[in-house]
Design a protein around this motif. Structure first.
Motif, PDB file in Angstrom:
ATOM      1  N   LEU A 128      -2.704  15.336  -7.931  1.00 44.74           N
ATOM      2  CA  LEU A 128      -2.336  16.599  -7.287  1.00 44.74           C
ATOM      3  C   LEU A 128      -0.844  16.669  -6.984  1.00 44.74           C
ATOM      4  O   LEU A 128      -0.205  17.694  -7.237  1.00 44.74           O
ATOM      5  CB  LEU A 128      -3.144  16.786  -6.004  1.00 44.74           C
ATOM      6  CG  LEU A 128      -4.592  17.221  -6.188  1.00 44.74           C
ATOM      7  CD1 LEU A 128      -5.330  17.189  -4.862  1.00 44.74           C
ATOM      8  CD2 LEU A 128      -4.670  18.630  -6.772  1.00 44.74           C
ATOM      9  N   TYR A 129      -0.289  15.590  -6.452  1.00 46.07           N
ATOM     10  CA  TYR A 129       1.147  15.582  -6.197  1.00 46.07           C
ATOM     11  C   TYR A 129       1.923  15.817  -7.496  1.00 46.07           C
ATOM     12  O   TYR A 129       2.928  16.533  -7.514  1.00 46.07           O
ATOM     13  CB  TYR A 129       1.570  14.237  -5.586  1.00 46.07           C
ATOM     14  CG  TYR A 129       1.194  14.040  -4.140  1.00 46.07           C
ATOM     15  CD1 TYR A 129       1.212  15.092  -3.233  1.00 46.07           C
ATOM     16  CD2 TYR A 129       0.838  12.778  -3.662  1.00 46.07           C
ATOM     17  CE1 TYR A 129       0.866  14.895  -1.901  1.00 46.07           C
ATOM     18  CE2 TYR A 129       0.504  12.567  -2.327  1.00 46.07           C
ATOM     19  CZ  TYR A 129       0.515  13.638  -1.456  1.00 46.07           C
ATOM     20  OH  TYR A 129       0.190  13.441  -0.143  1.00 46.07           O
ATOM     21  N   GLY A 130       1.452  15.204  -8.573  1.00 48.52           N
ATOM     22  CA  GLY A 130       2.112  15.386  -9.869  1.00 48.52           C
ATOM     23  C   GLY A 130       2.069  16.823 -10.344  1.00 48.52           C
ATOM     24  O   GLY A 130       3.049  17.337 -10.893  1.00 48.52           O
ATOM     25  N   GLN A 131       0.938  17.483 -10.153  1.00 41.76           N
ATOM     26  CA  GLN A 131       0.808  18.887 -10.563  1.00 41.76           C
ATOM     27  C   GLN A 131       1.825  19.780  -9.879  1.00 41.76           C
ATOM     28  O   GLN A 131       2.289  20.763 -10.469  1.00 41.76           O
ATOM     29  CB  GLN A 131      -0.602  19.397 -10.253  1.00 41.76           C
ATOM     30  CG  GLN A 131      -1.700  18.843 -11.138  1.00 41.76           C
ATOM     31  CD  GLN A 131      -3.072  19.333 -10.707  1.00 41.76           C
ATOM     32  OE1 GLN A 131      -3.201  20.371 -10.063  1.00 41.76           O
ATOM     33  NE2 GLN A 131      -4.106  18.581 -11.052  1.00 41.76           N
ATOM     34  N   PHE A 132       2.180  19.454  -8.645  1.00 39.61           N
ATOM     35  CA  PHE A 132       3.081  20.302  -7.883  1.00 39.61           C
ATOM     36  C   PHE A 132       4.506  19.745  -7.815  1.00 39.61           C
ATOM     37  O   PHE A 132       5.322  20.225  -7.032  1.00 39.61           O
ATOM     38  CB  PHE A 132       2.526  20.512  -6.469  1.00 39.61           C
ATOM     39  CG  PHE A 132       1.289  21.358  -6.454  1.00 39.61           C
ATOM     40  CD1 PHE A 132       1.372  22.742  -6.482  1.00 39.61           C
ATOM     41  CD2 PHE A 132       0.037  20.776  -6.454  1.00 39.61           C
ATOM     42  CE1 PHE A 132       0.230  23.522  -6.495  1.00 39.61           C
ATOM     43  CE2 PHE A 132      -1.112  21.552  -6.463  1.00 39.61           C
ATOM     44  CZ  PHE A 132      -1.018  22.934  -6.487  1.00 39.61           C
ATOM     45  N   GLY A 133       4.782  18.740  -8.648  1.00 44.82           N
ATOM     46  CA  GLY A 133       6.134  18.218  -8.722  1.00 44.82           C
ATOM     47  C   GLY A 133       6.605  17.524  -7.472  1.00 44.82           C
ATOM     48  O   GLY A 133       7.814  17.453  -7.201  1.00 44.82           O
TER      49      GLY A 133
END
Length: 347
Positions: free
Chosen positions: A323-328
Motif C-alpha cells: 500500500l505504501y508503494g502504491q501511494f509513493g
C-alpha cells in the motif's frame, strides 16, 4: 549550521527509561517484531506549544490497555445493536459484523474509498464509507441534509461566505449516523473540509473524539499546503505565493489525512497517547508537530493492536509495503522493509 533550540518538557513529565519501556511492553518472549532496534525515543520539545511541553502524559502500558479497554469486555457495549460473541478474544471475533465508519461532511476532495482501504489494512478492522452529508448556506445559516430534509445547525458565517461549524453540533450529526448504523457500526469518524469551532474566541478547532460514545469529527482543511491561514481572523484564508503542484499537494493531503484517521480511530479503539517512542500515537500540540510525526507504530502500540485484532504481524507489514508503494510513500516503504529484515535476522 544553526543550532536547534529546545524547550523543557512540562513540569512533572519525564521520558520513560528503557526499563519502563520494557515494562510497558510486557513479556513477549523471542518475538523479534517487538525489538526496540531502530525505534527513536520521543524527541525533545522545540516549541512551547509542543504536546509534551504542555501536558503530563503518564503513558499507557499494554497491561493497562487490556485491563481498561471495554472492547475486551465479555459484555456487549452499551447501545450496540449488532451480533455479539462474548467468548471472542478479539474485537473482530466479539463483533463479527462490526465495521469502522467514515462519514464525509461535504466534499473532501479526497479518494475516501482509498482512505478506508488503507486504514482498514493498517488497523486490521474493515472500514466502510457512509454517503457524504450534503451541506450549504441559506441567508448566513448553515444546513446539512438528513435524507431529503435540510436541517440548520449551529455555525458562524462571515461576510465573505466562509463558515465554521460548531463542533458540538457536528458531533450530534455523527451520533445520529452512529445510531442509524447501530447494527454494524463499531464507531463513526467524520471528516470534513469545513473548519470547526467550539467557543466564539476560537480561531479554529482541529476536531474532537468522544471515545465513550464511539464518535469523532475532524477537519482536514489545514492539511492543504497551498493554503495560508490568518493567525488573527478565522475567516481569512488565502493561497500561498508559491503553490505546490496539485499532484504533490493532493498526495500530501492524503498522507496527512490517513495519519489523522489512523491516530484518532485508534483512540476510539482504546489506545492512549504514546510516550515510549516516536509513534503514530504521539500527541501533537500543533500542525507542524503533527506533520513531522511518523506513520509507524512503536512496539508497545503494535502489541496493543495485535491483542485487539490478532493480525499476523509479518503479513501485516507485507501488506503495508504494497500500500505504501502504491501511494509513493517511499520513507514508509523503507522503514517497514527494514523491520521485516530485522525480524528475519538479516540486520
Amino acid at each position: 549550521q544553526k543550532q536547534q533550540h529546545f524547550v523543557p518538557y512540562v513540569r512533572g513529565f519525564k521520558p520513560p527509561t528503557i526499563a519502563a519501556k520494557r515494562e510497558a511492553l510486557g513479556e513477549v518472549g523471542q518475538e523479534k517484531f517487538y525489538d526496540f532496534t531502530n525505534y527513536q525515543t520521543i524527541p525533545k520539545c522545540t516549541s512551547e506549544n509542543d504536546w509534551l511541553a504542555q501536558y503530563v502524559e503518564e503513558g499507557q502500558t499494554v497491561g493497562q490497555f487490556k485491563l481498561e479497554n471495554p472492547w475486551f469486555s465479555k459484555r456487549k457495549l452499551k447501545y450496540m445493536k449488532q451480533k455479539f460473541v462474548s467468548s471472542g478474544r478479539t474485537i473482530n471475533e466479539k463483533y463479527p459484523d462490526g465495521k469502522l465508519l467514515i462519514l464525509p461532511i461535504g466534499n473532501l476532495g479526497l479518494d475516501v474509498s482509498k482512505l478506508a482501504e488503507f486504514a482498514g489494512t493498517y488497523l486490521g478492522i474493515p472500514f466502510e464509507v457512509l454517503p457524504c452529508i450534503e451541506t450549504g448556506v441559506d441567508n448566513k445559516r448553515v444546513w446539512v441534509k438528513r435524507g431529503d430534509k435540510k436541517r440548520f445547525i449551529q455555525a458562524r458565517v462571515a461576510d465573505n461566505g466562509k463558515f465554521q461549524i460548531n463542533i458540538t453540533a457536528a458531533l450530534q450529526e455523527v451520533r445520529y449516523h452512529l445510531e442509524q448504523t447501530a447494527v454494524y457500526s463499531l464507531s463513526v469518524i467524520a471528516l470534513t473540509k469545513y473548519e470547526l469551532f467550539e467557543d466564539r474566541s476560537d480561531l479554529f478547532v482541529a476536531g474532537m473524539a468522544s471515545g465513550n460514545q464511539r464518535i469523532a469529527v475532524f477537519s482536514v482543511l489545514r492539511y492543504d499546503p497551498n493554503l495560508k491561514f490568518s493567525s488573527e481572523f478565522w475567516y481569512e484564508v488565502r493561497k500561498v505565493s508559491k503553490p505546490m503542484s496539485k499532484q504533490k499537494a493532493d498526495k500530501l493531503i492524503f498522507e496527512r489525512s490517513l495519519k489523522l484517521l489512523v491516530h484518532e480511530t485508534m483512540h476510539l479503539l482504546g489506545l492512549d497517547h504514546c510516550i515510549y517512542f516516536e509513534c503514530v500515537m504521539n500527541g501533537s500540540g500543533h500542525l507542524e508537530e503533527d506533520f513531522r510525526q511518523p506513520m509507524s507504530l512503536c512496539p508497545v502500540c503494535l502489541r496493543k493492536m495485535k491483542l485487539l485484532t490478532d493480525f499476523d504481524i509479518r503479513e501485516w507489514y507485507e501488506r503495508l509495503v504494497e500500500l505504501y508503494g502504491q501511494f509513493g510513500m517511499t520513507e514508509e516503504v523503507k522503514w517497514v522493509k527494514d523491520r521485516l529484515e530485522l525480524a528475519a535476522g538479516n540486520m
